[in-house]
Design a protein around this motif. Sequence first.
Motif, short mmCIF file in Angstrom:
data_model
loop_
_atom_site.label_atom_id
_atom_site.label_comp_id
_atom_site.label_asym_id
_atom_site.label_seq_id
_atom_site.Cartn_x
_atom_site.Cartn_y
_atom_site.Cartn_z
N GLN A 13 0.83 -1.19 0.00
CA GLN A 13 0.00 0.00 0.00
C GLN A 13 0.87 1.25 0.00
O GLN A 13 2.02 1.21 0.40
N VAL A 14 0.28 2.33 -0.48
CA VAL A 14 0.93 3.63 -0.44
C VAL A 14 -0.15 4.67 -0.15
O VAL A 14 -1.27 4.57 -0.65
N VAL A 15 0.18 5.62 0.71
CA VAL A 15 -0.72 6.74 1.00
C VAL A 15 -0.09 7.98 0.38
O VAL A 15 1.08 8.28 0.62
N ARG A 17 -0.29 12.04 -0.05
CA ARG A 17 -0.85 13.29 0.47
C ARG A 17 -0.95 14.27 -0.70
O ARG A 17 0.04 14.58 -1.35
N SER A 54 -9.06 9.67 2.84
CA SER A 54 -9.26 10.20 4.19
C SER A 54 -8.84 11.66 4.17
O SER A 54 -8.19 12.12 3.24
N GLY A 57 -4.97 11.65 6.71
CA GLY A 57 -3.71 11.09 6.26
C GLY A 57 -3.43 9.70 6.75
O GLY A 57 -3.24 8.81 5.96
N THR A 58 -3.37 9.52 8.07
CA THR A 58 -3.13 8.18 8.57
C THR A 58 -4.47 7.62 8.98
O THR A 58 -4.89 7.78 10.12
N PRO A 59 -5.19 7.00 8.03
CA PRO A 59 -6.51 6.48 8.35
C PRO A 59 -6.45 5.59 9.59
O PRO A 59 -5.59 4.74 9.70
N GLU A 72 -11.39 5.20 7.06
CA GLU A 72 -11.11 5.26 5.63
C GLU A 72 -12.43 5.12 4.88
O GLU A 72 -13.35 4.47 5.35
N HIS A 103 -5.96 12.91 1.31
CA HIS A 103 -5.09 11.73 1.23
C HIS A 103 -5.78 10.60 0.46
O HIS A 103 -6.97 10.36 0.65
N LYS A 105 -5.21 6.48 -0.54
CA LYS A 105 -4.44 5.26 -0.27
C LYS A 105 -4.75 4.24 -1.35
O LYS A 105 -5.91 3.94 -1.62
N LEU A 107 -4.34 0.42 -2.07
CA LEU A 107 -4.07 -0.86 -1.44
C LEU A 107 -4.02 -1.90 -2.56
O LEU A 107 -5.05 -2.24 -3.13
#
Length: 128
Positions: A13-15, A17, A54, A57-59, A72, A103, A105, A107
Amino acid sequence: PGNCWAFKGDQGQVVIRLSARVYLTAITVQHIPKDASPSGTIISAPKDIAVFVSVLGTPGGDLALGGDREEETLLGMLTYNVEKDPIQTFPLKNMLLPRAFSHVKLLVKSNWGNPWYTCIYRVKVHGK
């Protein structure tokens, strides 16, 4: 070829911003074409991808680090097809969520058969 963002295995996965909040309408995923690959195959290409968004950022957040919690939101499930054009755009289902997000993400749930790594060459986010 090889100048990609690679991660170990067939899942990852990559998020990302975004520079501003965006009402997402589509996402583009790009990989190299088969004829550009030294092996003649592109089994490291992502296959099944879930797209989440989201605002924070950090769901799910990390409360121990003072993060806020936010669920998320799944905007789409897509399948990158190695038999089609190397640049593929997928519409996202944001109609039920009339809001902008900061953000995104990706997956990656599977690739096209490479057990050692998966490569992503380019991701474009489309929206307003």
